[in-house]
Design an enzyme around this catalytic site. Structure first.
Site, PDB file in Angstrom:
ATOM      1  N   ASP A 232      49.771  46.088  45.824  1.00 22.02           N
ATOM      2  CA  ASP A 232      48.373  45.695  45.977  1.00 22.02           C
ATOM      3  C   ASP A 232      47.668  46.716  46.861  1.00 22.02           C
ATOM      4  OD1 ASP A 232      49.022  43.519  44.485  1.00 22.02           O
ATOM      5  OD2 ASP A 232      48.679  42.029  46.049  1.00 22.02           O
TER       6      ASP A 232
ATOM      7  N   ASP B 135      44.728  33.488  36.761  1.00 16.91           N
ATOM      8  CA  ASP B 135      45.069  33.108  38.124  1.00 16.91           C
ATOM      9  C   ASP B 135      44.588  31.681  38.356  1.00 16.91           C
ATOM     10  OD1 ASP B 135      45.890  35.770  38.414  1.00 16.91           O
ATOM     11  OD2 ASP B 135      43.893  36.390  39.051  1.00 16.91           O
TER      12      ASP B 135
END
Length: 244
Positions: A8, A129
């Protein structure tokens, strides 16, 4: 089933967020390129890159780092975060990304995603998500009206190459994946599903291996040492051999 280390990116660094919260950031490395090379050296066959700045701001912000990772590794890479235009998608694919992940814009404009899947067949994945069962968007800062299962059933009609499912409540918590949510999603779609969020032990990996998933993304557990990639790979291989 493939194990996919996550990297990330935020401010050019390799970080992890807890449940996607901006203010719950842990920096694991100032050099994401070295991190990517390390996962490759440890036997990773695929990498999962997320531009967190891009997810929050709606346009990729860490492309310089992404390009360096592409140049200095040899394994396929998937990328998500801030991809809201065809040009942004094309830019990433032209850089050498194997497949891109569309999240927020897939909710906002399924017809656009359909065009992408036609233009770039086999290279468009959908990121779903889930927050309390609903699809979260805009860097997980808001929630849509869609349930994860209903949206997965709808979006697979445009033939994405994969669905990447993350349970936000589990992400970065090191408390195990949401198996029941995964089962529900898997029962609703035929598109390959990659699991993400909460995978924190070899036991979690073994449990997930019993589900018909195409792969699993592992983030924080690799960085904290809860999971060693070499051990996880050996486990998956032994499970595969045992089922022959």
């Amino acid at each position: 089933m493939i194990l996919i280390p996550a990297i990330d990116l935020k401010g050019g660094k390799c970080v992890r967020l807890t449940q996607g919260q901006k203010d719950a950031e842990t920096i694991f490395s100032d050099n994401p390129v070295d991190v990517a090379k390390s996962w490759q050296d440890q036997g990773a066959k695929y990498l999962h890159l997320v531009d967190l700045d891009g997810a929050f701001e709606g346009i990729p912000k860490n492309l310089t780092v992404v390009e360096q990772i592409i140049k200095q590794t040899k394994i396929p890479i998937e990328f998500g975060g801030g991809l809201r235009t065809t040009q942004a998608v094309k830019t990433l694919l032209d850089l050498g990304i194997n497949r891109v992940i569309i999240g927020t814009k897939a909710i906002e404009s399924p017809s656009w995603v359909s065009e992408l899947c036609t233009t770039f067949p086999g290279r468009i994945a959908i990121g779903i998500d889930a927050k309390n069962g609903k699809v979260a968007v805009n860097g997980w800062t808001s929630v849509s009206k869609w349930t994860a299962v209903a949206f997965a059933s709808e979006i697979e009609k445009v033939s994405p190459c994969a669905i990447i499912f993350t349970d936000i409540s589990k992400d970065g918590m090191l408390q195990g994946p949401n198996i029941s949510s995964l089962r529900e999603l898997l029962s609703a779609v035929k598109t390959p599903v990659i699991a993400s969020g909460g995978i924190s032990s070899l036991k979690d990996i073994e449990e997930l291996s019993h589900l018909p998933i195409a792969g699993m993304i592992i983030g924080k557990a690799l960085y904290t040492g809860h999971i060693k990639l070499s051990e996880a790979k050996r486990l998956c291989e032994s499970l595969r051999v045992g089922r022959r």
